[in-house]
Motif scaffolding. Structure first.
Motif, PDB file in Angstrom:
ATOM      1  N   GLN A  20      -4.179  12.535  32.292  1.00  0.00           N
ATOM      2  CA  GLN A  20      -3.469  13.575  30.802  1.00  0.00           C
ATOM      3  C   GLN A  20      -2.564  12.827  30.552  1.00  0.00           C
ATOM      4  O   GLN A  20      -1.171  13.033  30.817  1.00  0.00           O
ATOM      5  CB  GLN A  20      -4.008  14.901  30.869  1.00  0.00           C
ATOM      6  CG  GLN A  20      -5.216  14.847  31.343  1.00  0.00           C
ATOM      7  CD  GLN A  20      -5.328  16.733  32.122  1.00  0.00           C
ATOM      8  OE1 GLN A  20      -5.083  17.047  32.938  1.00  0.00           O
ATOM      9  NE2 GLN A  20      -5.832  18.022  31.213  1.00  0.00           N
ATOM     10  N   GLU A  52      -2.719  15.552  25.080  1.00  0.00           N
ATOM     11  CA  GLU A  52      -4.379  15.684  25.910  1.00  0.00           C
ATOM     12  C   GLU A  52      -3.640  16.831  26.613  1.00  0.00           C
ATOM     13  O   GLU A  52      -4.295  18.715  26.512  1.00  0.00           O
ATOM     14  CB  GLU A  52      -4.596  15.294  26.734  1.00  0.00           C
ATOM     15  CG  GLU A  52      -5.380  13.802  25.630  1.00  0.00           C
ATOM     16  CD  GLU A  52      -5.912  12.644  26.506  1.00  0.00           C
ATOM     17  OE1 GLU A  52      -6.244  11.790  26.141  1.00  0.00           O
ATOM     18  OE2 GLU A  52      -5.520  12.314  28.126  1.00  0.00           O
ATOM     19  N   ARG A  80      -9.510  16.469  24.699  1.00  0.00           N
ATOM     20  CA  ARG A  80      -9.929  14.621  25.065  1.00  0.00           C
ATOM     21  C   ARG A  80     -11.167  13.526  24.802  1.00  0.00           C
ATOM     22  O   ARG A  80     -10.962  12.632  24.561  1.00  0.00           O
ATOM     23  CB  ARG A  80      -9.339  14.272  26.183  1.00  0.00           C
ATOM     24  CG  ARG A  80      -9.615  14.807  27.960  1.00  0.00           C
ATOM     25  CD  ARG A  80      -8.806  14.960  28.611  1.00  0.00           C
ATOM     26  NE  ARG A  80      -7.804  13.762  29.585  1.00  0.00           N
ATOM     27  CZ  ARG A  80      -7.956  12.719  30.488  1.00  0.00           C
ATOM     28  NH1 ARG A  80      -8.253  13.433  31.298  1.00  0.00           N
ATOM     29  NH2 ARG A  80      -7.195  11.775  30.724  1.00  0.00           N
TER      30      ARG A  80
END
Lengths: 498, 498
Positions: free
Chosen positions: B78, B82, B90
């Motif tokens: 991530q 995110e 996401r």
């Protein structure tokens, strides 16, 4: 989720007596016809708070309807035989046949709630049980069953006085079991976990109906009407196609107490109090947003309300407290081309703030169950499933640390009329009033039902609705700011506990 | 669940070259038409074992189709942004618009599997993640999306040799990432948890397709055909009604390797070996059933098989080993009136043994996806959802300690013909052969597809299918007994570990 069931719903004896004969006849008719068709099984789950009239209601249903087609099942502690089988076996063996109605008094929900309340397991295991019952119910509905889930509710205060009055009455004191007294001690836990269970298992194919249990006339008539509505829908839906039967909420009838009618619309602030409190709350909000504990959170505020209820003014008073870098206002109008090419929640997901930030939604995803429902922009099946989808969505937000605060700014019809007329007279405010506003106004009763259903089904422990008495704009603005502050500070306090 | 994907599916280059042009053209047509309609979004999830051709297949799809309407999304670790949002954010931001196809290379499933394999959380949390993705996918499908879920598979041996051959080839060794090597070490865990995820998330509206990855021609053509089939179904299903698109499995085509064609039907036992082994296994079973560890378990054996495959004889050899008080044989014929008045699983739930007991089902709940599917006794939507329902059902059994053993007794067409003819000649066996048997025989290819799909979708780690080569009855009977013994002893051994 339980707000509507703590406001003292009651029905006068005369109304009750006048309505019951026709209701009974219609229920009997529906029951016979279902039995003739033998295409669907009717499963009625009875849950909720002790003392809220569960037993009395089941007894009454048996009197109203033909008991030959009703099977009442109770599930207390598991028998030896049940313990030697998989958990669900006890429920399967008691399923009513097609054309019959099985009333499950105590069921998979009571079992999981007792376990969680008494600390036999934690949330993750509760969630597994919740998921298991979703799969079971989905399968039953796909196979043609119609499931009614009733949660009989009392506020803590109501429950205590109910138990007390029974105890003091020698004719009725035997009715109170040790379980009742125990539940009065575990009330808070029971209702908190109950809320989690209802939130996650209220699905379009098998929604929960929360019934306030204080007044016997009210609860009996409401359960009877919901059953009738559901049975008649089932009769109209061909069971050969295994089409799932969805039961829409009942419309408000004349004289009903609702969350909205229950608001004290005279609440107001004088100018001095207003100015003092406004500045205090604004300073508090400014401090909270800049607090370093905000790094682990974000804030989402949803503003919904009647036309001309003063959403814009309230939002401006919130924004005035803040550094523009810290917040973002998202006005929601008709969806764009890009937005129409996506699931309806997409446009809101895009605007979810990252940690540390604050997003104000001027109207929101609740359009789905308000304007889209009332204006018929989506089908009934779509807005019925939206309640569950929205609860899922908000649970994802709160799980990630976002504080979700939702406002309904309520004004009464007269106040709205005054404001509409005033707006039409002031040239620079005239743009604020359109034909649409007048059209919406004509649908006041439909909107009232949509609003009450929305609050009933989406006001959750994790993301509750706050109803704002907005006839007085000063009162409304201060209450909005104070609610935001309380919510943030509650979240900060929770962090500390971890 | 992965059995069919470890048998060396391959397609000859000539067949591939001959089929691809028409497939590409049809895919392009479907893609354009979907884009014109702009009513549905197509979401393709790519998961599975490293080295099984995930990347190559996605690359190929982009060559075959019009890449303007395809968005390939990769999700690795991530990003900061995110991480500052809820987990699902996401994925939402990368959803393809209606009319487009989004290929999610790495997705919510990869995320939960990585977390579980590396011990970041336990099964209960994995189940919460699984439940979350079910809700997400159900909502997307209700909103009109079509979801394809591909699991590219290799057996452990296949994966190791694939990685080795890439490493030894200087032109390709760069293709192997450290992740690949790591996965070869965690293969067993990855596949075990993958199986749990697939079992629980393979639903009628978004089923998994397991693709054997060894042969590039096979995997490419299979993915292409499934996509085409799904897109064409989507085009035929009006998107305005939000009808969920279900994609049925592909029929076997001439020359396909299947689990059934892959069996060694020459396996046999001579009389002496048979008698010795039969007695040994019968004694072992008798001991196991009387073992005191059996008190925490029950045993369910499912016998399915071709007509005249010798189910009855095998069941008798099992029963012969046992005290009649310990077991119960349940023959399943057409449902009774009582049974028809219930969901189809009800008649089986009634017969589930309590702890300590053993129930033998002579035919079973699998009738739903065999005879009911082939004969059209239920609709496609019904048998498609049955796979998931059956997996749920068996999971409930195994969760409560029941050992579930499922046999498919397979004979080839010639052997069946011989046995049918022999039965007709022997007066006391004539009752065993009816017109129905001849009619079923005429539908051999349809039954073959139904059997293979059944094994692919319901052979799970908790309740695997055992295919029995039954041309030789002796071999079959001994293998049945041995499998039962192994399963019981494995369950006893697991108890010890706890």
């Amino acid at each position: 989720m339980f707000e509507s069931a703590e406001i003292g719903h009651a029905i006068a004896k005369e109304t009750y007596d006048a309505e019951v004969p026709a209701l009974r006849e219609a229920l009997l008719d529906a029951q016979f016809e279902l039995h003739e068709q033998a295409g669907r099984q009717i499963i009625v789950l009875i849950n909720g708070v002790e003392g809220a009239g569960k037993g009395e209601t089941v007894k009454l249903l048996n009197e109203w309807m033909d008991p030959r087609f009703i099977e009442v099942r109770t599930f207390d502690s598991q028998t030896d035989e049940e313990l030697a089988h998989p958990t669900a076996w006890r429920y399967w063996r008691q399923l009513p046949a097609k054309g019959k109605m099985g009333i499950f008094f105590g069921n998979w929900y009571s079992q999981m709630l007792q376990g969680r309340v008494h600390g036999l397991f934690k949330d993750a295991v509760l969630d597994q049980a919740i998921n298991g019952s979703e799969r079971l119910e989905k399968m039953l509905c796909d196979e043609g069953a119609v499931i009614f889930k009733f949660w009989f509710h009392l506020s803590k205060q109501q429950m205590k006085s109910r138990l007390k009055s029974l105890k003091d009455d020698p004719l009725h004191s035997w009715r109170i079991s040790p379980l009742d007294w125990q539940q009065s001690k575990t009330y808070d836990k029971f209702v908190r976990f109950g809320e989690r269970v209802l939130r996650r298992t209220s699905r379009d194919y098998a929604p929960w109906h929360v019934i306030e249990g204080v007044d016997p006339y009210y609860r009996s008539l409401t359960v009877g009407r919901l059953l009738l509505e559901g049975l008649q829908t089932a009769l109209k839906t061909p069971h050969t196609a295994s089409t799932v039967v969805t039961v829409a909420p009942l419309p408000t009838t004349h004289g009903d107490v609702t969350l909205l009618s229950n608001l004290d619309m005279t609440l107001s602030l004088n100018k001095d109090d207003y100015e003092e409190q406004l500045i205090t709350e604004q300073a508090r909000l400014s401090g909270n947003i800049r607090d370093k504990r905000m790094r682990g959170h974000a804030l989402v505020a949803v503003f919904e309300g009647n036309d001309a209820a003063g959403k814009g003014g309230a939002i401006r008073r919130v924004a005035a407290a803040l550094d523009p870098r810290h917040y973002n206002i998202v006005p929601i109008a008709a969806p764009s081309q890009d937005e129409l090419a996506q699931p309806y929640l997409w446009r809101f997901w895009r605007q979810i703030p990252p940690k540390g930030k604050f997003t104000i939604f001027d109207r929101s995803w609740y359009g789905r169950v308000l304007v889209e429902r009332v204006e018929g922009f989506c089908r009934e099946a779509d807005w019925l499933r939206a309640y569950g989808e929205i609860n899922d969505f908000e649970e994802q937000l709160t799980d990630s640390g976002i504080v979700v605060v939702k406002f309904w700014l309520a004004i009464d019809e007269d106040t709205q009329l005054e404001r509409f007329q005033a707006r039409e007279k002031i040239p620079f405010k005239r743009y604020k009033i359109t034909d649409d506003d007048w059209r919406n106004r004509a649908k006041w009763p439909q909107y009232r039902d949509a609003i009450c259903d929305m609050v009933d089904r989406t006001s959750t422990e994790i993301a509750p609705w706050t109803l704002i008495e907005a006839n007085d704009k000063r009162w409304a603005r201060v209450k909005v700011l104070r609610t935001l502050n309380n919510a943030l500070e509650a979240a900060f306090a929770k962090d500390k506990k971890k």
